[in-house]
Design a protein around this motif. Structure first.
Motif, PDB file in Angstrom:
ATOM      1  N   TYR A 137      -2.854   9.364  -0.280  1.00 50.47           N
ATOM      2  CA  TYR A 137      -3.928   8.971   0.655  1.00 50.47           C
ATOM      3  C   TYR A 137      -3.338  10.047   2.129  1.00 50.47           C
ATOM      4  CZ  TYR A 137      -5.161   4.863  -1.777  1.00 50.47           C
ATOM      5  OH  TYR A 137      -5.802   4.079  -2.679  1.00 50.47           O
ATOM      6  N   ASN A 138      -4.200   9.932   2.879  1.00 51.72           N
ATOM      7  CA  ASN A 138      -4.163  10.765   4.248  1.00 51.72           C
ATOM      8  C   ASN A 138      -3.814  10.253   5.518  1.00 51.72           C
ATOM      9  OD1 ASN A 138      -6.710   9.282   4.675  1.00 51.72           O
ATOM     10  ND2 ASN A 138      -7.316  10.916   5.862  1.00 51.72           N
ATOM     11  N   ASP A 139      -3.715   8.957   5.468  1.00 54.75           N
ATOM     12  CA  ASP A 139      -3.252   7.959   6.385  1.00 54.75           C
ATOM     13  C   ASP A 139      -2.736   6.628   6.343  1.00 54.75           C
ATOM     14  OD1 ASP A 139      -3.178   7.010   9.231  1.00 54.75           O
ATOM     15  OD2 ASP A 139      -5.400   7.410   9.761  1.00 54.75           O
ATOM     16  N   ILE A 140      -1.966   6.110   7.375  1.00 50.71           N
ATOM     17  CA  ILE A 140      -1.225   4.833   6.937  1.00 50.71           C
ATOM     18  C   ILE A 140      -2.274   3.695   7.339  1.00 50.71           C
ATOM     19  CG2 ILE A 140      -0.247   4.551   9.255  1.00 50.71           C
ATOM     20  CD1 ILE A 140       2.258   3.565   7.536  1.00 50.71           C
ATOM     21  N   PHE A 141      -3.214   3.957   8.274  1.00 52.94           N
ATOM     22  CA  PHE A 141      -3.994   2.777   8.653  1.00 52.94           C
ATOM     23  C   PHE A 141      -5.244   2.700   7.899  1.00 52.94           C
ATOM     24  CE2 PHE A 141      -1.866   4.243  12.571  1.00 52.94           C
ATOM     25  CZ  PHE A 141      -1.210   3.216  12.766  1.00 52.94           C
ATOM     26  N   LEU A 142      -5.525   1.532   7.317  1.00 51.67           N
ATOM     27  CA  LEU A 142      -6.743   1.306   6.559  1.00 51.67           C
ATOM     28  C   LEU A 142      -8.266   1.497   7.147  1.00 51.67           C
ATOM     29  CD1 LEU A 142      -5.590  -2.427   5.275  1.00 51.67           C
ATOM     30  CD2 LEU A 142      -5.507  -0.402   3.989  1.00 51.67           C
ATOM     31  N   SER A 143      -8.370   1.527   8.440  1.00 49.74           N
ATOM     32  CA  SER A 143      -9.479   1.916   9.019  1.00 49.74           C
ATOM     33  C   SER A 143      -9.911   3.384   8.851  1.00 49.74           C
ATOM     34  CB  SER A 143      -9.272   1.589  10.477  1.00 49.74           C
ATOM     35  OG  SER A 143      -8.365   2.391  11.103  1.00 49.74           O
ATOM     36  N   GLY A 144      -8.901   4.414   8.650  1.00 53.68           N
ATOM     37  CA  GLY A 144      -9.195   5.771   8.527  1.00 53.68           C
ATOM     38  C   GLY A 144      -8.828   6.231   7.155  1.00 53.68           C
ATOM     39  N   ARG A 145      -8.265   5.476   6.295  1.00 55.01           N
ATOM     40  CA  ARG A 145      -7.530   5.913   5.004  1.00 55.01           C
ATOM     41  C   ARG A 145      -8.605   6.262   4.041  1.00 55.01           C
ATOM     42  NH1 ARG A 145      -2.505   4.600   3.248  1.00 55.01           N
ATOM     43  NH2 ARG A 145      -2.221   3.780   0.929  1.00 55.01           N
ATOM     44  N   GLN A 186       0.662  -1.211   0.122  1.00 53.58           N
ATOM     45  CA  GLN A 186       0.010  -0.110   0.036  1.00 53.58           C
ATOM     46  C   GLN A 186       0.783   1.391  -0.036  1.00 53.58           C
ATOM     47  OE1 GLN A 186      -2.377  -0.446   3.893  1.00 53.58           O
ATOM     48  NE2 GLN A 186      -1.235   1.429   4.443  1.00 53.58           N
ATOM     49  N   ASP A 187       0.307   2.262  -0.556  1.00 53.11           N
ATOM     50  CA  ASP A 187       1.034   3.648  -0.654  1.00 53.11           C
ATOM     51  C   ASP A 187       1.381   4.188   0.897  1.00 53.11           C
ATOM     52  OD1 ASP A 187       1.080   3.303  -3.371  1.00 53.11           O
ATOM     53  OD2 ASP A 187      -0.232   5.109  -3.670  1.00 53.11           O
ATOM     54  N   LEU A 188       2.144   4.757   1.004  1.00 47.93           N
ATOM     55  CA  LEU A 188       2.663   5.447   2.167  1.00 47.93           C
ATOM     56  C   LEU A 188       1.709   6.933   2.178  1.00 47.93           C
ATOM     57  CD1 LEU A 188       6.306   5.036   2.745  1.00 47.93           C
ATOM     58  CD2 LEU A 188       4.675   3.834   3.868  1.00 47.93           C
ATOM     59  N   PRO A 189       1.293   7.253   3.351  1.00 46.59           N
ATOM     60  CA  PRO A 189       0.470   8.431   3.154  1.00 46.59           C
ATOM     61  C   PRO A 189       1.248   9.828   2.862  1.00 46.59           C
ATOM     62  CG  PRO A 189       0.857   7.847   5.607  1.00 46.59           C
ATOM     63  CD  PRO A 189       1.523   6.964   4.672  1.00 46.59           C
ATOM     64  N   PHE A 190       0.339  10.616   2.200  1.00 50.67           N
ATOM     65  CA  PHE A 190       0.875  11.971   1.801  1.00 50.67           C
ATOM     66  C   PHE A 190       2.217  11.879   1.274  1.00 50.67           C
ATOM     67  CE2 PHE A 190      -0.560  12.446   6.186  1.00 50.67           C
ATOM     68  CZ  PHE A 190      -1.821  13.412   5.787  1.00 50.67           C
ATOM     69  N   THR A 191       2.105  10.830  -0.057  1.00 56.09           N
ATOM     70  CA  THR A 191       2.972  10.819  -1.085  1.00 56.09           C
ATOM     71  C   THR A 191       2.494  10.666  -2.476  1.00 56.09           C
ATOM     72  OG1 THR A 191       3.001   8.394  -0.625  1.00 56.09           O
ATOM     73  CG2 THR A 191       4.566   9.590   0.715  1.00 56.09           C
ATOM     74  N   PRO A 192       2.350  11.908  -3.141  1.00 60.32           N
ATOM     75  CA  PRO A 192       1.613  11.697  -4.600  1.00 60.32           C
ATOM     76  C   PRO A 192       2.722  11.322  -5.309  1.00 60.32           C
ATOM     77  CG  PRO A 192       2.437  14.197  -3.899  1.00 60.32           C
ATOM     78  CD  PRO A 192       2.710  13.233  -2.532  1.00 60.32           C
ATOM     79  N   ASP A 193       2.124  10.480  -6.295  1.00 60.05           N
ATOM     80  CA  ASP A 193       3.076   9.653  -7.530  1.00 60.05           C
ATOM     81  C   ASP A 193       3.596  10.798  -8.062  1.00 60.05           C
ATOM     82  OD1 ASP A 193       2.269   7.374  -6.143  1.00 60.05           O
ATOM     83  OD2 ASP A 193       0.944   6.712  -7.988  1.00 60.05           O
ATOM     84  N   ASN A 194       2.917  11.837  -8.410  1.00 55.72           N
ATOM     85  CA  ASN A 194       3.338  12.957  -9.360  1.00 55.72           C
ATOM     86  C   ASN A 194       3.040  14.298  -8.830  1.00 55.72           C
ATOM     87  OD1 ASN A 194       3.862  11.324 -12.157  1.00 55.72           O
ATOM     88  ND2 ASN A 194       2.174  10.420 -11.272  1.00 55.72           N
ATOM     89  N   LYS A 195       4.163  15.230  -8.787  1.00 55.65           N
ATOM     90  CA  LYS A 195       4.150  16.323  -8.763  1.00 55.65           C
ATOM     91  C   LYS A 195       4.986  17.189  -9.371  1.00 55.65           C
ATOM     92  CE  LYS A 195       3.972  19.574  -4.550  1.00 55.65           C
ATOM     93  NZ  LYS A 195       4.466  19.756  -3.154  1.00 55.65           N
ATOM     94  N   TYR A 196       4.518  18.342  -9.946  1.00 59.05           N
ATOM     95  CA  TYR A 196       5.395  19.020 -10.763  1.00 59.05           C
ATOM     96  C   TYR A 196       4.848  20.743 -10.539  1.00 59.05           C
ATOM     97  CZ  TYR A 196       1.460  18.937 -14.189  1.00 59.05           C
ATOM     98  OH  TYR A 196       0.283  18.752 -14.999  1.00 59.05           O
ATOM     99  N   SER A 197       5.787  21.568 -11.145  1.00 60.59           N
ATOM    100  CA  SER A 197       5.694  23.143 -11.045  1.00 60.59           C
ATOM    101  C   SER A 197       6.250  23.456 -12.508  1.00 60.59           C
ATOM    102  CB  SER A 197       6.490  23.568  -9.846  1.00 60.59           C
ATOM    103  OG  SER A 197       6.097  25.199 -10.072  1.00 60.59           O
ATOM    104  N   LEU A 198       5.567  24.391 -13.343  1.00 66.09           N
ATOM    105  CA  LEU A 198       5.839  24.951 -14.432  1.00 66.09           C
ATOM    106  C   LEU A 198       5.842  26.547 -14.328  1.00 66.09           C
ATOM    107  CD1 LEU A 198       3.724  22.663 -16.747  1.00 66.09           C
ATOM    108  CD2 LEU A 198       6.193  22.881 -17.059  1.00 66.09           C
ATOM    109  N   THR A 199       7.081  27.169 -14.723  1.00 65.11           N
ATOM    110  CA  THR A 199       7.102  28.733 -14.393  1.00 65.11           C
ATOM    111  C   THR A 199       7.376  29.246 -15.914  1.00 65.11           C
ATOM    112  OG1 THR A 199       7.159  28.376 -12.280  1.00 65.11           O
ATOM    113  CG2 THR A 199       7.781  30.526 -13.533  1.00 65.11           C
TER     114      THR A 199
END
Length: 767
Positions: free
Chosen positions: A694-702, A656-669
């Motif tokens: 995801y917002n949590d590591i535990f499945l119950s509140g994820r 399962q994905d770790l919380p607060f870890t977006p697969d993709n993030k970028y910035s264009l200027t």
């Protein structure tokens, strides 16, 4: 930044500190600087960036680690004022934050979710203000971004040079230093209006006084009022056992999440003699905020929430720092010491906790002892006093073929925190402590001593190798009280004092980490490097004696392959890194009533994070600059995790994905310079995208939080040589972003970004 950082014709003892260090290392930088052909007048090439990531002044392109640097120009172009602003533009960085000054930082996917409970595990990313660490559990400092030289983001483990909490990376905020060569001053004022919200304003100013030929004083002041955009609306709660209904008419207010930040900063720089320089800095900042930055779109609608008690923050801190640099002939000696004193008070509505659980049957509706049921609504408050002292002494060589740095570091941090859960109706009109039913009143002390070093050897003109090492010895203690104070030792009565202390936990231990790096200068404009590095978080003590009394450090092993390059006659800079990180014995905080009624920390399971980062800047013409930064990250658990070892159902699962870890993030200027009405004008357009996570590591509140993209733009007009005016629009498309789905106040709420904001700025400079 002045690109001619080693200006000729100025006596050494009259140069600012950065110039002195640059002069010392000029020989080692000469090849890099000449190859990039930095010019103060040429605008169709990329200016070279100077950083101090490895505790010496170097060109960004010559440092064999992955670094993002936001200089003063970028901070101004992107209208960056605070933590939330700059993290948006850092693809390798993610965060969880509900209020100003309350944030957990994560880098490269190394996240167990973080926490804001000061009794539990520390963060995996260190925050530095100049030379001093200011890292805190869930409450990282949010200094106002004005008169800032640059922000450096060091990605991947930085443990050998920076120690504890630099496990996944390091974020450094570096302020402008006093300049003894010239008087300078300036101010900026701005006003803004928020769609569907209120207005805000900001005033900032600085002055730089030369004090003779050998000293200067730099003073900065600011006040920043942020308007609100969350409406506190009418609502009610009916409690199940008593049937009591509570309304909230006195807590209804439009745009109630307002924030005021003000502060002062003073730095005194003195050339003691031809070889020694001292810089003393004092900073003060206070943030006062009302309301919350969450809304309840499912039940009440966008930008609406209901509250039943006051919500507020008062965060006040001061920092004093001293840095001394000296030239010993064979090496540079640096002493860096600091003292941080911080107090903050937080008030939150916690009433929804009483809908379920033990409050009504055991505290407010125990008819056999207390008579009729009373309103079980809860007000939460926290008062914290933090004292943070650090000392570092290091030597850095001046040689070219053999480079080394060695040092020792000591830190001592005391955090006294008093968290209270109050039910005013259980004893109306009584002293403050008499309406408490639960309290955590503790003192946490963390200390560490370490020695560190890095040794770099030039095998040839093109090939270099580095070995680093750090040994650390730390101790954490927790003392105080946690539990109910509603019942004294007998008789089910009210108490005017808390019961005796029941927490006395201690952890101590030592360990070490290493770093290995090799870099190859394939040509003047292309460097390839490979790194193995370790990072760590210290162990600690739990609040429950006899049940998981301590937890051990957790360690990160990182393998990284990267390039630093410039192309097209210095009109394209392209840097990239590929990494794979193994996270062992992960510290995770959890709550399991079968073990303890308190939150605990344990070393459980393993995880890994792998991905790559790309940063590119292109100057296709003298008037146009394009910047792109991107991070792809795949961070996952690598084994099941059970909060209760006897359970047959995992609370978090392998893969399962770790919380607060977006697969993709970028910035264009895109930045374009042109003339408007014969006035030099700059137009900036930026788009920042954050993928779902995801917002949590535990499945119950994820829950999975939606992806979002924020579009911003600004137009800056240079009115005279010294004055400018700007028009800016942030969140141009009025995107509603899910920053943090949380149940911190028991009910489900969503922290949301600021709606479309339009503002104007005027500024001037005096020389």
């Amino acid at each position: 930044m002045d690109s001619a950082i080693c200006r000729p014709g100025v006596p050494f003892r009259k140069k600012p500190l950065a110039e002195k260090i640059c002069a010392i290392t000029k020989a080692s930088l000469l090849a890099t600087l000449s190859s990039t052909a930095v010019s103060a007048t040429a605008q169709d090439v990329i200016e070279e960036v100077i950083v101090t990531a490895q505790k010496r002044t170097e060109s960004l392109q010559s440092v064999p680690i992955s670094i993002t640097a936001l200089g003063s120009a970028e901070l101004e172009d992107l209208n960056i004022d605070n933590f939330g602003d700059y993290v948006t533009h850092l693809p390798s960085v993610s965060f969880a934050s509900r209020r100003p000054g309350q944030a957990n930082l994560f880098m490269r996917g190394i996240s167990e979710g973080g926490n804001s409970n000061q009794s539990l595990q520390g963060p995996s990313v260190a925050v530095y203000l100049n030379e001093q660490p200011v890292t805190a559990i869930g409450f990282n400092l949010d200094p106002h971004m004005y008169d800032i030289q640059r922000i450096e983001v060091l990605k991947g483990p930085q443990g050998t040079l920076y120690g504890a909490a630099s496990q996944a990376g390091n974020l450094r905020i570096i302020t402008n230093r006093p300049d003894p060569e010239k008087y300078a001053a300036g101010f900026d004022i701005s006003a803004e209006t928020i769609s569907h919200g209120s207005d805000g304003y900001m005033a900032e100013g600085f002055v730089n006084f030369p004090l003779g030929d050998d000293a200067a004083l730099r003073i900065v002041g600011y006040t920043d009022n942020d308007g609100g955009y969350i409406d506190a609306v009418s609502d009610s709660i009916t409690y199940p056992l008593s049937g009591i209904t509570r309304g909230n008419e006195e807590f209804i207010k439009n745009d109630f999440n307002e924030s005021d930040k003000s502060g002062l900063r003073a730095a005194l720089g003195i050339d003691l003699n031809d070889s020694w320089t001292a810089t003393a800095t004092a900073m003060y900042q206070e943030t006062e905020a009302d309301g919350i930055w969450d809304h309840d779109p499912q039940n009440l609608g966008e930008m609406k929430v209901s509250r039943f008690f006051d919500d507020s923050i008062d965060d006040e801190w001061s920092q004093f720092a001293l840095t001394i640099n000296g030239d010993l002939g064979f090496a540079d000696l640096t002493y860096a010491g600091s003292y941080l004193d911080r107090e903050f008070d937080t008030y939150s509505d916690y009433s929804h906790y009483s809908i379920d659980g033990f409050v009504e049957p055991y505290y407010t509706c125990y008819v056999s002892y207390f008579g009729p049921c009373v309103d079980p609504s809860i007000q939460y408050s926290n008062h914290t006093e933090m004292k943070y002292e650090t000392h570092e002494l290091r030597l850095a060589s001046q040689s070219e073929k053999v480079n080394w740095i060695v040092g020792t570091f000591y830190t001592e941090q005391e955090t006294a925190f008093d968290s209270r859960w109050s039910i005013p109706s259980i004893n109306p009109g009584a002293a403050v402590i008499d309406d408490l039913y639960y309290r955590t009143n503790q003192v946490r002390e963390d200390s560490e001593v370490s020695v560190f070093g890095e040794f770099t050897y030039a095998f040839t003109d093109k090939l270099k190798g580095t070995a680093g090492y750090r040994w650390f010895d730390g101790e954490t203690t927790l003392d105080g009280f946690v539990g109910t104070i509603f019942w004294p030792n007998c008789c089910y009565g009210f108490s005017d004092s808390q019961p005796p202390d029941n927490v006395n936990s201690r952890f101590s231990g030592d360990d070490d980490i290493i770093k290995l790096n090799i870099s190859y200068q394939a040509r003047d404009e292309l460097m390839i490097y490979a790194t193995f590095a370790e990072g760590y978080r210290p162990g600690g003590a739990n609040r429950a004696p006899g049940v998981g009394e301590t937890y051990e450090p957790d360690f990160l092993e990182s393998y990284e392959l990267g390039i630093k390059s410039t192309w097209l006659d210095q009109r394209l800079r392209l840097n990239a890194a590929l990494y794979n990180m193994k996270w062992d014995d992960v510290q995770i905080s959890f709550f399991n009533p079968d073990i303890s009624l308190l939150g605990l920390v344990d070393n459980v399971g393993n995880a890994e994070s792998k991905g790559f980062e790309v940063e590119a800047t292109l100057v296709p013409t003298a008037n146009l600059e394009l910047s792109f930064s991107y991070a792809f990250n795949e961070a996952e658990l690598t084994e099941d995790y059970y909060r209760n070892p006897d359970s047959s159902t995992a609370d978090a699962v392998d893969g399962q994905d770790l919380p607060f870890t977006p697969d993709n993030k970028y910035s264009l200027t895109a930045k374009y310079d042109f003339n408007l009405a014969d006035k030099p004008t700059t137009f900036v357009l930026n788009y920042a995208f954050t993928d779902e996570m995801y917002n949590d590591i535990f499945l119950s509140g994820r829950e999975k939080m939606d992806s979002y993209g924020l579009l911003s733009t600004s137009l800056r007009l240079q009115l005279t040589n010294d004055s400018h005016a700007s028009l800016f629009i942030e969140n141009l498309t009025d995107e509603v972003a899910e920053l943090y789905i949380n149940t911190a106040d028991i009910r489900r709420l969503v922290t949301v970004n600021q709606p479309r904001t339009i503002g104007v700025t005027f500024g001037t400079r005096f020389d």
